[in-house]
Structures are given as structure tokens and as C-alpha cells.
Design a protein around this motif. Structure first.
Motif, short mmCIF file in Angstrom:
data_model
loop_
_atom_site.label_atom_id
_atom_site.label_comp_id
_atom_site.label_asym_id
_atom_site.label_seq_id
_atom_site.Cartn_x
_atom_site.Cartn_y
_atom_site.Cartn_z
N PRO A 11 -38.08 -20.27 -40.27
CA PRO A 11 -38.10 -21.86 -40.63
C PRO A 11 -39.47 -22.19 -39.68
O PRO A 11 -39.89 -21.50 -38.60
CB PRO A 11 -36.91 -22.30 -39.93
CG PRO A 11 -36.57 -21.28 -38.89
CD PRO A 11 -36.91 -20.08 -39.42
N GLN A 12 -39.99 -23.30 -40.09
CA GLN A 12 -40.94 -24.11 -39.39
C GLN A 12 -40.65 -24.25 -38.07
O GLN A 12 -41.36 -24.34 -36.95
CB GLN A 12 -41.42 -25.33 -40.15
CG GLN A 12 -42.19 -24.83 -41.50
CD GLN A 12 -42.72 -25.92 -42.37
OE1 GLN A 12 -42.63 -27.06 -41.86
NE2 GLN A 12 -43.10 -25.58 -43.84
N THR A 13 -39.28 -24.66 -37.91
CA THR A 13 -38.72 -24.83 -36.51
C THR A 13 -37.12 -24.79 -36.67
O THR A 13 -36.57 -25.06 -37.61
CB THR A 13 -38.97 -26.35 -36.01
OG1 THR A 13 -40.39 -26.88 -35.90
CG2 THR A 13 -38.37 -26.59 -34.59
N ALA A 14 -36.71 -23.96 -35.54
CA ALA A 14 -35.25 -23.91 -35.54
C ALA A 14 -34.85 -24.72 -34.41
O ALA A 14 -35.33 -24.56 -33.15
CB ALA A 14 -34.86 -22.36 -35.44
N PHE A 15 -33.88 -25.40 -34.44
CA PHE A 15 -33.29 -26.24 -33.35
C PHE A 15 -32.10 -25.58 -32.83
O PHE A 15 -30.91 -25.37 -33.67
CB PHE A 15 -32.96 -27.81 -33.69
CG PHE A 15 -34.28 -28.35 -34.20
CD1 PHE A 15 -34.97 -29.04 -33.21
CD2 PHE A 15 -34.40 -28.40 -35.49
CE1 PHE A 15 -36.09 -29.74 -33.37
CE2 PHE A 15 -35.56 -29.35 -35.93
CZ PHE A 15 -36.25 -29.95 -35.00
N VAL A 16 -31.77 -25.24 -31.53
CA VAL A 16 -30.63 -24.66 -30.87
C VAL A 16 -29.68 -25.83 -30.53
O VAL A 16 -30.23 -26.71 -29.61
CB VAL A 16 -30.70 -23.49 -30.14
CG1 VAL A 16 -29.74 -23.12 -29.43
CG2 VAL A 16 -31.73 -22.32 -30.49
N ILE A 17 -28.33 -25.81 -31.12
CA ILE A 17 -27.51 -26.94 -30.64
C ILE A 17 -26.03 -26.35 -30.17
O ILE A 17 -26.03 -25.15 -30.28
CB ILE A 17 -27.55 -27.77 -32.01
CG1 ILE A 17 -27.20 -27.11 -33.42
CG2 ILE A 17 -28.78 -28.88 -32.32
CD1 ILE A 17 -26.60 -27.91 -34.31
N HIS A 18 -25.07 -27.26 -30.03
CA HIS A 18 -23.92 -27.19 -29.90
C HIS A 18 -23.71 -25.92 -28.75
O HIS A 18 -22.88 -24.72 -29.18
CB HIS A 18 -23.10 -26.82 -31.30
CG HIS A 18 -21.77 -26.97 -31.34
ND1 HIS A 18 -20.91 -25.99 -30.82
CD2 HIS A 18 -21.08 -27.80 -31.77
CE1 HIS A 18 -19.76 -26.25 -30.93
NE2 HIS A 18 -19.56 -27.62 -31.62
N GLY A 19 -24.16 -25.83 -27.62
CA GLY A 19 -24.20 -24.86 -26.58
C GLY A 19 -24.12 -25.64 -25.40
O GLY A 19 -25.20 -26.49 -25.17
N GLU A 20 -23.47 -25.25 -24.23
CA GLU A 20 -23.70 -25.58 -22.99
C GLU A 20 -25.10 -25.23 -22.50
O GLU A 20 -25.90 -24.37 -23.07
CB GLU A 20 -22.95 -25.19 -21.98
CG GLU A 20 -21.52 -25.66 -22.18
CD GLU A 20 -20.40 -25.00 -21.54
OE1 GLU A 20 -20.72 -24.15 -20.49
OE2 GLU A 20 -19.39 -25.51 -21.42
N GLU A 21 -25.90 -26.31 -21.69
CA GLU A 21 -27.35 -26.16 -21.60
C GLU A 21 -27.99 -24.73 -21.36
O GLU A 21 -28.72 -24.35 -22.14
CB GLU A 21 -27.78 -27.05 -20.59
CG GLU A 21 -29.36 -27.51 -20.20
CD GLU A 21 -29.56 -28.51 -19.43
OE1 GLU A 21 -30.68 -28.99 -19.63
OE2 GLU A 21 -28.88 -28.89 -18.58
#
Length: 481
Positions: free
Chosen positions: A432-442
Motif C-alpha cells: 500500500p502507499q501507506t499502512a496505518f497500524v491501529i488497535h494496539g497498545e502503544e
């Protein structure tokens, strides 16, 4: 034409999933979940949403879990009048889950008002629930059902498809195509990705490509035990407690998904002669009982082994296990008169609410008993304190000693672990042009992002809550946070 993506929840934390997509007069949400985990979560829920619900065109909902769906009734109560698209099974589950959530919120508000009145003698301001049962019922009318594999067009510039995420019944990966001027941008929202090879659920559907990807990272920093090892540990814990020590087993469990998997395994163990055939299994959660009925209604969506076991229980009267779904409060209280031989499955899964707190209060002080933790425990929850080794915990304002044995069954997680997530990502045919990592503790989200960069070579962002990204072609650009 500009596409903006705003992260309102599950950004460097696990709960509160909520993402706003905006483009030239078009505004829609993907998920609108409740924050969970003590008073900080309550404050966040009170301040959500941070946008005008009346301006939204529609909502795409990945699945029924409250941390993804639980604030949609509040959204409707504040003025949202568009459709909420979700799978058929998700819509069925929400018929149970939203009114149940509202009932709990109402009771909590009543208790707080009572406590304030008792303490001060009068109420200057009365606590109000986030939403009521009536408001939850009104929100159910916004649901629009979609089949797996079906592509819908909720707006003239948007097309969306729901793919099986393998997480819980009805959970979906969302593929969204958005017309941006003369071009089309594809956004993929992973929702919660299931662990391949788990009981009942199918494996997550592979996705070929995306311009922008949002991927969960709940367990992006660890590997689960294998299902085989987990099954052996589960059997050993049951036999050690029920047969050798003659105690009870308490299993705090999410009413949707996890309870049905545990029932599947217990039934399989009895069928295979691995635990005593007379084991008394109590499911003490009205919502879990209804969710189990819904699961049986949608049994054709289960994997092959799940369908086969359902057939066995339906046609085997003699060997059918003793499973009792309690309904009344009196039935629930009666379970705590049983001193040994009971397996008690009860909500909530993080031990912060519901009937499980009563069962923990009665069984935690008893060294012959066991508590089996089978799911993720968010920071700030009672379940997390137990997993972290607390010697005593406060339940109903009383300190309760922890003498029971504690087991954690990581292999039953409804979330993919690090390697399973990488395996799912590895099926993409191009980055992907950008992947966003979400739904995880920092720390987990940041660590998994580093792993993705090193192993996949992808451009990866780990957004903070409130971050706004410009998706105007090429790599996403952070506008503000």
C-alpha cells in the motif's frame, strides 16, 4: 480533490475504534466503538463524538464487538440519521448487544445517583447514561444488512465489500473504493483479524491490494500458543481443578464469540472422553445465551469442524453434555452454592462488569478453584490486574484475596498474533502507499510497525488519537494531530 482520514479511537490503544473519511462533501465513519478500561475510558466515551453526527452520510461497521460498535446508539441519539451497513450476523448480534449495553449503562447511572444521594443527601446534578435502552432500540432501525462478498454502493462515489475476517460471527474486513476526482482510491480496514486454524471460525480472507490500509495490532508483539498446546493446557486445568482438587472453574468470557468457542471445546472434550462426562457447565450470561442461539442460526457460516460438532450435539441425546444457560438473577446466585465440579462461563470477558464479578468474589479466595483467562485484558480492567498477578482485588468495594489458580489460554485469542498478521499482510500483491497500524497498545503498535517496515519494506504510520492524514495520492501526509 482531497481525502482526509481522521483517527478518533483505537490509535495507540486497543478500544474505541472509530475512523472518519471525508472528501468534498462526503463524510462517513468506519466503526464507532466504545472505549473500555476504567474511568479514563468513561471520560473518552462522554467526549465522543468530536464531530457533528448529523453531517455523516453513513457508517460501515466491521463487527458487533462493543469496542467497535458500542457508541453508534449515542451517535444516533445525537442526530445521525444515515444507514449503518454490516453483515447479517452482525445485525442479529446487535439486536442483543446494544440493548444489553444500554441496560448496563442505565443501571450504572442509577447506582451512581443512588450513591451520591446516600452520601450527600441530595443530587445537584443527576448522572445520565451514555444512551438508554430506548435509544439503542432506535439505533437498531439504522442497520442495513450485507452478505459476505456482496458489494454495496452507499454513496455515488463509494463502493464497499465485506469479507470474512475470521474473528467472530459476522466480522468483516472492509474493502472501500472511493472516487477522488478522476481517480479511485482503495482503502482497506482490517477490522479485527482472526487467528487461522481456530475452532468455529473460518480463516481470514486474503486481500490482494490497497492504496491505504488500516491494520489491527492487538497481538502484534507476540506469538500465541498453538491450538494443540492450548487444548492440552485447557484439559489439564479442567481435570486438575474438577477432579484432583474438587473445585470450580470460572471462565470470564466475552458473550459473543469466545463463549461459543469455549462451549465448542468443552463439548469436544466430553465427546472425546478427555474430561468427566458429568461435568456441569453453566453459561451465566443472558446475552451469551442469545448469542449462542444466533450462532446456531448462522451455523452454515462456521468452519467444517464447527458444523460437524453442531450436528453431533443435535443428534446425540445420550452423550450430549450438561450445559445450562441461566436466565434469572436467582439462577445466577444459585450457582455460587455449588462448591465443586462446576465450570462457570460468565461475562464480562475483562471482569469489569456483569455476573462474573459475583462468581469471582465467591471463588477467588478458594485455593481449590481456578480462573481461566481466555481473552485480551485491557489496561485498567479487573482481568488485567488478575493476569498481572494481583494478590487481592477489589470487587463490589470489598478486597478479595486471590488464592485460586490462574491460567491464561493465549491460543484461544480471537485476534491474530504477530506471525498470523504478517501472513495475512504477505498475501497483498503490492505494498500500500501507506499502512496505518491501529488497535494496539502503544508499545505493541510501534513495535509491529517496525516489524512491518523491516520484513515487508512498507511505509507505515502509527497514528495518535485525533491525527488527520491527507490521502491525496502517494504516501499519506499528516496534516494535524
Amino acid at each position: 480533490m482531497t481525502i482526509n482520514l481522521t483517527f478518533y479511537g483505537a490509535a495507540r490503544e486497543v478500544t474505541g475504534s472509530c475512523y472518519l473519511v471525508e472528501s468534498a462533501g462526503l463524510r462517513f465513519l468506519v466503526d464507532c466503538g466504545m472505549f473500555q478500561g476504567g474511568k479514563p475510558a468513561e471520560i473518552k466515551n462522554r467526549h465522543t463524538p468530536r464531530f457533528d453526527p448529523e453531517t455523516l452520510d453513513f457508517v460501515l461497521l466491521s463487527h458487533a464487538h462493543i469496542d467497535h460498535s458500542g457508541l453508534i446508539p449515542r451517535l444516533v441519539n445525537l442526530g445521525f440519521r444515515g444507514p449503518v451497513y454490516c453483515t447479517d450476523a452482525t445485525a442479529d448480534l446487535l439486536q442483543v448487544m446494544w440493548p444489553d449495553s444500554a441496560f448496563i449503562l442505565e443501571k450504572e447511572a442509577e447506582w451512581r445517583n443512588y450513591a451520591k444521594h446516600k452520601r450527600r443527601g441530595e443530587l445537584k446534578t443527576e448522572a445520565a447514561p451514555l444512551y438508554t435502552v430506548a435509544q439503542a432500540q432506535a439505533a437498531l432501525k439504522r442497520l442495513k444488512r450485507v452478505d459476505y462478498g456482496e458489494c454495496i454502493q452507499p454513496h455515488e462515489r463509494v463502493r464497499a465489500c465485506f469479507r470474512d475476517a475470521g474473528h467472530i460471527l459476522g466480522a468483516a474486513i472492509l474493502e472501500v473504493w472511493l472516487q477522488d476526482g478522476g481517480e479511485t482510491r482503495k482503502l482497506v480496514f482490517s477490522g479485527d483479524i482472526g487467528m487461522p486454524g481456530r475452532p468455529l471460525m473460518n480463516d481470514p480472507t486474503p486481500i490482494a491490494e490497497a492504496d491505504y490500509l488500516l491494520v489491527e495490532s492487538t497481538y502484534g508483539n507476540r506469538l500465541h500458543k498453538t491450538l494443540e498446546a492450548t487444548v492440552e493446557e485447557f484439559v489439564d486445568a479442567l481435570n486438575d481443578t474438577l477432579v484432583k482438587r474438587r473445585g470450580n472453574v470460572v471462565i470470564p468470557s466475552f458473550a459473543v464469540g469466545r463463549t461459543q468457542e469455549i462451549l465448542y471445546l468443552l463439548t469436544r472434550f466430553i465427546r472425546e472422553g478427555r474430561i468427566p462426562p458429568h461435568t456441569a457447565i453453566f453459561v451465566d450470561s443472558p446475552m451469551a445465551a442469545e448469542a449462542t442461539e444466533i450462532t446456531l442460526k448462522h451455523w452454515t457460516e462456521l468452519d467444517v469442524e464447527g458444523r460437524e460438532l453442531v450436528n453431533w450435539t443435535r443428534h446425540n441425546d445420550n452423550g450430549r453434555p450438561y450445559i445450562r444457560f441461566t436466565e434469572s438473577v436467582e439462577d445466577s446466585m444459585a450457582i455460587n452454592k455449588i462448591s465443586q465440579g462446576a465450570v462457570i462461563i460468565s461475562a464480562s470477558g475483562m471482569c469489569d462488569a456483569g455476573r462474573v464479578k459475583h462468581h469471582l468474589k465467591f471463588n477467588l479466595p478458594r485455593p481449590e478453584c481456578s480462573v481461566i483467562i481466555s481473552g485480551f485484558q485491557a489496561q485498567g480492567t479487573l482481568g488485567r490486574r488478575l493476569v498481572d498477578g494481583a494478590r487481592s482485588v477489589k470487587i463490589f468495594k470489598e478486597w478479595v484475596p486471590v488464592r485460586a489458580s490462574l491460567y491464561t489460554l493465549g491460543g484461544l485469542s480471537a485476534h491474530a498474533d504477530r506471525d498470523a498478521l504478517l501472513g495475512w499482510l504477505g498475501r497483498f500483491e503490492r505494498p500500500p502507499q501507506t499502512a496505518f497500524v491501529i488497535h494496539g497498545e502503544e508499545d505493541t503498535a510501534l513495535g509491529f510497525a517496525d516489524t512491518m517496515r523491516k520484513q515487508l519494506g512498507w511505509p507505515v504510520e502509527v497514528p495518535v488519537a485525533g491525527a488527520v492524514y491527507d490521502l491525496q495520492g502517494g504516501k499519506a501526509r499528516l496534516r494535524q494531530q
